[in-house]
Design a protein around this motif. Structure first.
Motif, PDB file in Angstrom:
ATOM      1  N   PRO A 127       0.837  -1.217   0.000  1.00  0.00           N
ATOM      2  CA  PRO A 127       0.000   0.000   0.000  1.00  0.00           C
ATOM      3  C   PRO A 127       0.861   1.251   0.000  1.00  0.00           C
ATOM      4  N   GLY A 128       0.458   2.221  -0.806  1.00  0.00           N
ATOM      5  CA  GLY A 128       1.170   3.485  -0.864  1.00  0.00           C
ATOM      6  C   GLY A 128       2.422   3.472  -1.716  1.00  0.00           C
ATOM      7  N   GLN A 129       2.755   2.328  -2.298  1.00  0.00           N
ATOM      8  CA  GLN A 129       3.941   2.225  -3.142  1.00  0.00           C
ATOM      9  C   GLN A 129       3.565   2.369  -4.618  1.00  0.00           C
ATOM     10  N   GLU A 130       4.549   2.684  -5.445  1.00  0.00           N
ATOM     11  CA  GLU A 130       4.296   2.910  -6.874  1.00  0.00           C
ATOM     12  C   GLU A 130       4.542   1.660  -7.707  1.00  0.00           C
ATOM     13  N   HIS A 131       4.597   0.506  -7.053  1.00  0.00           N
ATOM     14  CA  HIS A 131       4.886  -0.718  -7.794  1.00  0.00           C
ATOM     15  C   HIS A 131       4.226  -1.927  -7.129  1.00  0.00           C
ATOM     16  N   HIS A 132       4.134  -3.014  -7.888  1.00  0.00           N
ATOM     17  CA  HIS A 132       3.752  -4.329  -7.384  1.00  0.00           C
ATOM     18  C   HIS A 132       5.026  -5.160  -7.272  1.00  0.00           C
ATOM     19  N   ASP A 133       5.171  -5.918  -6.206  1.00  0.00           N
ATOM     20  CA  ASP A 133       6.333  -6.780  -6.028  1.00  0.00           C
ATOM     21  C   ASP A 133       6.019  -8.188  -6.515  1.00  0.00           C
ATOM     22  N   LEU A 134       6.932  -8.750  -7.282  1.00  0.00           N
ATOM     23  CA  LEU A 134       6.771 -10.095  -7.817  1.00  0.00           C
ATOM     24  C   LEU A 134       8.025 -10.904  -7.488  1.00  0.00           C
ATOM     25  N   ARG A 170      14.179  -7.119 -16.920  1.00  0.00           N
ATOM     26  CA  ARG A 170      13.067  -8.030 -17.198  1.00  0.00           C
ATOM     27  C   ARG A 170      13.531  -9.443 -17.555  1.00  0.00           C
ATOM     28  N   ARG A 171      14.837  -9.672 -17.535  1.00  0.00           N
ATOM     29  CA  ARG A 171      15.383 -10.986 -17.857  1.00  0.00           C
ATOM     30  C   ARG A 171      16.301 -11.447 -16.734  1.00  0.00           C
ATOM     31  N   PHE A 172      16.070 -12.687 -16.268  1.00  0.00           N
ATOM     32  CA  PHE A 172      16.859 -13.263 -15.192  1.00  0.00           C
ATOM     33  C   PHE A 172      17.225 -14.700 -15.566  1.00  0.00           C
ATOM     34  N   THR A 173      18.361 -15.172 -15.089  1.00  0.00           N
ATOM     35  CA  THR A 173      18.775 -16.546 -15.381  1.00  0.00           C
ATOM     36  C   THR A 173      19.298 -17.222 -14.122  1.00  0.00           C
ATOM     37  N   THR A 174      19.005 -18.511 -14.006  1.00  0.00           N
ATOM     38  CA  THR A 174      19.586 -19.297 -12.931  1.00  0.00           C
ATOM     39  C   THR A 174      21.008 -19.690 -13.322  1.00  0.00           C
ATOM     40  N   GLU A 187      16.398 -21.030  -6.829  1.00  0.00           N
ATOM     41  CA  GLU A 187      16.852 -19.648  -6.997  1.00  0.00           C
ATOM     42  C   GLU A 187      15.631 -18.731  -7.130  1.00  0.00           C
ATOM     43  N   SER A 188      15.707 -17.592  -6.459  1.00  0.00           N
ATOM     44  CA  SER A 188      14.597 -16.630  -6.463  1.00  0.00           C
ATOM     45  C   SER A 188      15.009 -15.321  -7.128  1.00  0.00           C
ATOM     46  N   PHE A 189      14.042 -14.701  -7.781  1.00  0.00           N
ATOM     47  CA  PHE A 189      14.270 -13.427  -8.453  1.00  0.00           C
ATOM     48  C   PHE A 189      13.167 -12.455  -8.045  1.00  0.00           C
ATOM     49  N   HIS A 190      13.544 -11.192  -7.877  1.00  0.00           N
ATOM     50  CA  HIS A 190      12.587 -10.179  -7.429  1.00  0.00           C
ATOM     51  C   HIS A 190      12.376  -9.170  -8.552  1.00  0.00           C
ATOM     52  N   LEU A 191      11.120  -9.016  -8.948  1.00  0.00           N
ATOM     53  CA  LEU A 191      10.759  -8.140 -10.056  1.00  0.00           C
ATOM     54  C   LEU A 191       9.765  -7.096  -9.579  1.00  0.00           C
TER      55      LEU A 191
END
Length: 283
Positions: A127-134, A170-174, A187-191
């Motif tokens: 809430p109150g942020q300018e983005h969605h966390d994925l 927008r691109r991530f690799t293990t 492995e985790s990635f945060h977008l």
């Protein structure tokens, strides 16, 4: 009646040829020729030509009926739709693609298995942020179907697809694993998805590849996860079957062809490359 049907049949063939040769040329042919995008002025010229064609049939009541029937042809409707799409921005076209995409994993469901990916994806909107966390966690792959005489080094490439991704990672690799057809990654990635864009306008494309030091990495299989499946729960654990390529409807293939002509648009070219990925190794 037979004469009228023959005339309509001829116009159908003409409209299809016009679309295939001028408006939506074969995407494989575009790869071997100097690509020139159909700009707004040119698309307007084509629209005027279609309107002139329609006006030709309106000189009398008989021709007026023919004109109405011409407009009802699916070929004419699709041609006008494609011409209007040429005027849309890259972000809008990609958003339309994601929202209208159906059964992109069709090949994985209908053909021999190339393996599976185990994933966990979590979506949170602070809430109150300018983005969605994925958060995307690539847990493992299993039973990868791959023939090679060299050392097999599988890894997973994760791509976020949607509007407003220019300038965003927008691109991530293990990392790659060695000598295993069922690698464990964990492995985790945060977008981040920037507002006012909504998560249901995005998708994740996963590509399992064989890492190569000198040559281009080779595709083992691909799978797509639309983020709209997360809207209600905010989290999903899933197994995705891998296919040799993504399935494209006629409408979405049209979008891919239009974007392929935007040769100076990095986002458009990357999108086209992802959607045209295809496994070349024979099962």
């Amino acid at each position: 009646s037979s004469g009228i049907n023959a005339e309509y049949g001829a116009w159908k063939v003409t409209l299809r040829a016009f679309e295939d040769i001028i408006i939506l040329p074969d995407i494989n042919a575009l790869c071997h020729e100097e690509v020139q995008e159909l700009n707004n002025r040119q698309s307007q010229v084509v629209e005027n030509m279609l309107n002139y064609l329609k006006n030709y049939f309106t000189d009398n009541s008989d021709r007026c009926t023919k004109a109405k029937n011409l407009e009802k042809m699916s070929e004419m409707k699709h041609l006008r739709k494609v011409l209007s799409d040429y005027r849309l921005t890259t972000d809008t076209l990609i958003k339309n693609f994601v929202n209208n995409a159906e059964s992109q994993n069709w090949y994985a469901e209908q053909e021999d298995s190339l393996g599976e990916l185990q994933l966990q994806v979590d979506l949170f909107s602070p809430p109150g942020q300018e983005h969605h966390d994925l958060t995307v966690k690539v847990v493992s792959a299993s039973r990868l179907n791959w023939n090679t005489t060299k050392m097999f080094k599988p890894f997973v490439e994760v791509n976020l697809i949607g509007p407003g991704t220019s300038g965003v990672k927008r691109r991530f690799t293990t990392g790659s694993k060695t000598k295993t057809y069922s690698p464990l990654f964990n492995e985790s990635f945060h977008l981040k998805i920037m507002k006012p864009n909504e998560p249901n306008d995005y998708e994740l494309q996963f590509s399992v590849k064989d890492w190569c030091f000198v040559k281009t990495d080779q595709l083992v299989g691909v799978a797509v996860m639309p983020l709209r499946c997360l809207i209600e729960t905010g989290s999903i654990q899933d197994r995705l079957a891998l296919g040799r390529c993504v399935y494209l409807t006629k409408e979405n293939m049209s979008i891919v062809i239009i974007l392929s002509q935007r040769v100076h648009d990095e986002v458009a070219q990357e999108f086209v490359k992802l959607k045209k990925l295809e496994r070349t190794e024979i099962i």
